[in-house]
Scaffold this active site. Structure first.
Site, PDB file in Angstrom:
ATOM      1  N   VAL A  80       0.870  -1.170   0.000  1.00 14.29           N
ATOM      2  CA  VAL A  80       0.000   0.000   0.000  1.00 14.29           C
ATOM      3  C   VAL A  80       0.909   1.222   0.000  1.00 14.29           C
ATOM      4  O   VAL A  80       2.089   1.130   0.329  1.00 14.29           O
ATOM      5  CB  VAL A  80      -0.967   0.034   1.210  1.00 14.29           C
ATOM      6  N   SER A  81       0.343   2.363  -0.374  1.00 12.91           N
ATOM      7  CA  SER A  81       1.177   3.551  -0.573  1.00 12.91           C
ATOM      8  C   SER A  81       1.465   4.335   0.690  1.00 12.91           C
ATOM      9  O   SER A  81       2.495   4.988   0.794  1.00 12.91           O
ATOM     10  CB  SER A  81       0.507   4.471  -1.593  1.00 12.91           C
TER      11      SER A  81
END
Length: 181
Positions: A9-10
């Site tokens: 995930v970012s």
């Protein structure tokens, strides 16, 4: 043959659990995950570990191609590196694998779409920031580092590398905070 899952995930406040669960259901015996931008391979230590760990016959599995990367060249390089090690890559949604030639074509196109999507996201973000600045509502991004702690550690005689290690950030971030203070 080992199925190795990679989840990403970012941002730190996003949740990896959905990806990890899906990779477990698909039979991944090893799952590596990280919370870092997919814009480039820089700073993605877990991905580097996965690639280094791949052996002939292994399968690197991701839930979506954009979890592997949002830059077409990076994605194609990752596919190439996996193939050089005798491994292949499988994307679950949509289900595509580099086991067949058609999978290479589809993954190339999906990589280009992911890169285009990243550009659109950045453009919308810039537009939103400009609108917020125009209305006086923009206060800047959320601070991710404790600046006071960096300064305190520096005054206590710690070097940038030691501070970066203690806070889990890069030396460049430490230098930037110290320069601003």
């Amino acid at each position: 043959m080992t199925r190795i899952g990679y989840a990403r995930v970012s941002t730190l406040d996003q949740d990896l659990e959905g990806q990890v669960t899906r990779l477990k259901v698909e039979g991944c015996s090893v799952i590596r995950s990280e919370k870092v931008s997919g814009g480039s391979r820089d700073g993605r230590a877990e991905l580097a570990t996965v690639i280094e760990f791949l052996r002939p016959g292994d399968e690197l599995m991701v839930t979506r191609l954009d979890r592997l990367g949002r830059d077409t060249r990076d994605v194609l390089n990752l596919i190439h590196e996996a193939e050089q090690r005798g491994a292949y890559i499988t994307v679950l949604d949509p289900h595509v694998s580099t086991r067949g030639e058609m999978g290479h074509v589809v993954l190339t196109v999906l990589g280009m779409v992911a890169q285009m999507e990243r550009r659109f996201i950045k453009e919308r973000q810039r537009e939103g920031i400009e609108r917020a600045k125009g209305s006086g509502a923009y206060v800047g991004g959320k601070r991710r580092l404790d600046r006071n702690r960096i300064i305190t550690l520096s005054k206590a005689g710690n070097g940038a590398a030691a501070i970066a290690t203690a806070l889990g950030c890069s030396r460049m971030q430490v230098y930037r905070v110290l320069r601003e203070s």
